[in-house]
Design an enzyme around this catalytic site. Sequence first.
Site, PDB file in Angstrom:
ATOM      1  N   CYS A  57       2.480  -4.611   7.158  1.00  0.00           N
ATOM      2  CA  CYS A  57       2.299  -4.445   5.721  1.00  0.00           C
ATOM      3  C   CYS A  57       3.530  -3.849   5.057  1.00  0.00           C
ATOM      4  O   CYS A  57       4.437  -3.342   5.715  1.00  0.00           O
ATOM      5  CB  CYS A  57       1.080  -3.583   5.445  1.00  0.00           C
ATOM      6  SG  CYS A  57      -0.456  -4.322   6.022  1.00  0.00           S
ATOM      7  N   HIS A  64       0.822  -1.209   0.000  1.00  0.00           N
ATOM      8  CA  HIS A  64       0.000   0.000   0.000  1.00  0.00           C
ATOM      9  C   HIS A  64       0.854   1.256   0.000  1.00  0.00           C
ATOM     10  O   HIS A  64       2.062   1.219   0.223  1.00  0.00           O
ATOM     11  CB  HIS A  64      -0.944   0.003   1.208  1.00  0.00           C
ATOM     12  CG  HIS A  64      -0.240   0.120   2.537  1.00  0.00           C
ATOM     13  ND1 HIS A  64       0.062   1.320   3.113  1.00  0.00           N
ATOM     14  CD2 HIS A  64       0.202  -0.832   3.399  1.00  0.00           C
ATOM     15  CE1 HIS A  64       0.661   1.125   4.272  1.00  0.00           C
ATOM     16  NE2 HIS A  64       0.762  -0.183   4.467  1.00  0.00           N
TER      17      HIS A  64
END
Length: 226
Positions: A202, A186
């Site tokens: 992440c 992301h």
Amino acid sequence: MSNFVTRRRVLRGGFALAGLTLAGCSTTTTSRAPVGAPEQPRVDASFLQNYGPRSQEQFPLPAIDPRVLAPKFRRQRISYRSSEAPGTVIVDTRDFYLYLVEPSGTAMRYGVGLGRQGFEWSGRARIAWKRPWPTWTPPDEMIAREPELEKYSARNGGMQPGLGNPLGARALYIFQGNVDTLYRLHGTNEPASIGKAVSSGCVRLINQDVIDLFDRVRPGAAIVVT
């Protein structure tokens, strides 16, 4: 059976979602030019092209300050030999790089930020789907640690897209088989976090870089995290 695991706990009896639901893609850092930083250096045309403002985006992105993005972490095409098929995403957690394998022995290389100690993960999975300007929904485990995030829970519709959303301008969703691992590739509006371990599991890229990656990667592409 895949070997996609977290290092926080040893999986017993096969694949376990419990070890994967820790990811929340948040951070505890802020992005600023270093205190006492020198006057902004000159940048070449490629930096301006890659990291200039994106006024056409749903939420216009500001330009990246070159003082907070080290040259080694800037997007570039490099010579790269791999046994993985073209289109595969490889995340090198030791050196904080993400490689998108290309034909003819090259790869597009991006600098990334990774999970804090205790939230690291490794293995093989696939990018099931991707979204521009996604909603962010912290998992229940994160809300238990940080109750103030309850207002962004799935019950409350999550955090709406925008420059302050932890998933940034784009998100690519990592699945193992048909199971959402809750890990993402992301964007981030904190360029100083690239090259560091700060997020809850992440893999984060500069917003301008995740837009570039988003446009190149096809749903279903393999991802290998080493």
